[in-house]
Design a protein around this motif. Structure first.
Motif, mmCIF file in Angstrom:
data_model
loop_
_atom_site.group_PDB
_atom_site.id
_atom_site.type_symbol
_atom_site.label_atom_id
_atom_site.label_comp_id
_atom_site.label_asym_id
_atom_site.label_seq_id
_atom_site.Cartn_x
_atom_site.Cartn_y
_atom_site.Cartn_z
ATOM 1 N N GLN A 180 -0.338 -53.434 64.570
ATOM 2 C CA GLN A 180 0.463 -54.157 63.587
ATOM 3 C C GLN A 180 1.904 -53.694 63.754
ATOM 4 O OE1 GLN A 180 -0.952 -54.597 59.587
ATOM 5 N NE2 GLN A 180 1.113 -54.600 58.756
ATOM 6 N N GLY A 224 8.190 -59.550 57.765
ATOM 7 C CA GLY A 224 6.739 -59.515 57.727
ATOM 8 C C GLY A 224 6.177 -58.628 58.814
ATOM 9 N N ALA A 225 5.167 -59.147 59.511
ATOM 10 C CA ALA A 225 4.503 -58.350 60.538
ATOM 11 C C ALA A 225 3.866 -59.266 61.579
ATOM 12 C CB ALA A 225 3.434 -57.459 59.919
ATOM 13 N N VAL A 241 0.429 -58.991 63.972
ATOM 14 C CA VAL A 241 -0.804 -58.258 64.247
ATOM 15 C C VAL A 241 -1.418 -58.867 65.494
ATOM 16 C CG1 VAL A 241 -3.138 -57.749 63.439
ATOM 17 C CG2 VAL A 241 -1.225 -57.674 61.839
ATOM 18 N N THR A 261 2.311 -62.701 57.797
ATOM 19 C CA THR A 261 1.799 -61.933 58.927
ATOM 20 C C THR A 261 1.295 -62.899 59.988
ATOM 21 O OG1 THR A 261 1.167 -60.101 57.485
ATOM 22 C CG2 THR A 261 0.145 -60.178 59.657
ATOM 23 N N HIS A 309 -0.886 -63.478 63.058
ATOM 24 C CA HIS A 309 -2.048 -62.878 63.706
ATOM 25 C C HIS A 309 -2.263 -63.527 65.063
ATOM 26 C CE1 HIS A 309 -4.287 -60.229 60.867
ATOM 27 N NE2 HIS A 309 -3.355 -60.722 60.075
#
Length: 120
Positions: A40, A46-47, A49, A66, A68
């Motif tokens: 992550q 945000g992020a 992953v 996030t 993904h």
């Protein structure tokens, strides 16, 4: 601050737009490529992953926000290559609006770092 934190995620309808300066895009690509089974990474808003797993590339938006990414190395390599290609095109200045599509993800280059003038 790590360069990849200068990337940002935007949502445009069904498309997810991951944008950043060449340094930010390259740093994110290197971190994702060198990561283990799951990582992550914090970005500006945000992020990201990434999960290395069998199966085709899956791109989705979760959380606040996030991004993904999951799939096998060959499929994830398309995302890493898009980040690196857009970084190179943005630096070279030969493409008016450098971007690449990988499924529902659009990688966009920003010529100037929007945070460059801020003291963070």
């Amino acid at each position: 601050m790590d360069d990849q934190r200068h990337c940002r995620l935007r949502v445009h309808g069904d498309d997810l737009d991951l944008a950043g300066s060449p340094a930010a895009l390259r740093a994110l690509a290197a971190t994702l490529r060198g990561a283990g089974p799951e990582v992550q990474i914090a970005i500006r808003n945000g992020a990201v992953v990434q999960q290395r797993a069998g199966g085709p590339l899956a791109i989705s938006l979760r959380g606040a926000p996030t991004l993904h990414l999951s799939g096998g190395d060959e499929d994830l390599a398309a995302v890493w290559a898009a980040l690196e290609t857009v970084a190179a095109e943005t630096e070279a200045g030969t493409v008016a609006d450098p971007h690449r599509h990988v499924g529902s993800l659009v990688v966009t280059g920003e010529r100037a770092d929007p945070l460059a003038d801020l003291s963070l």
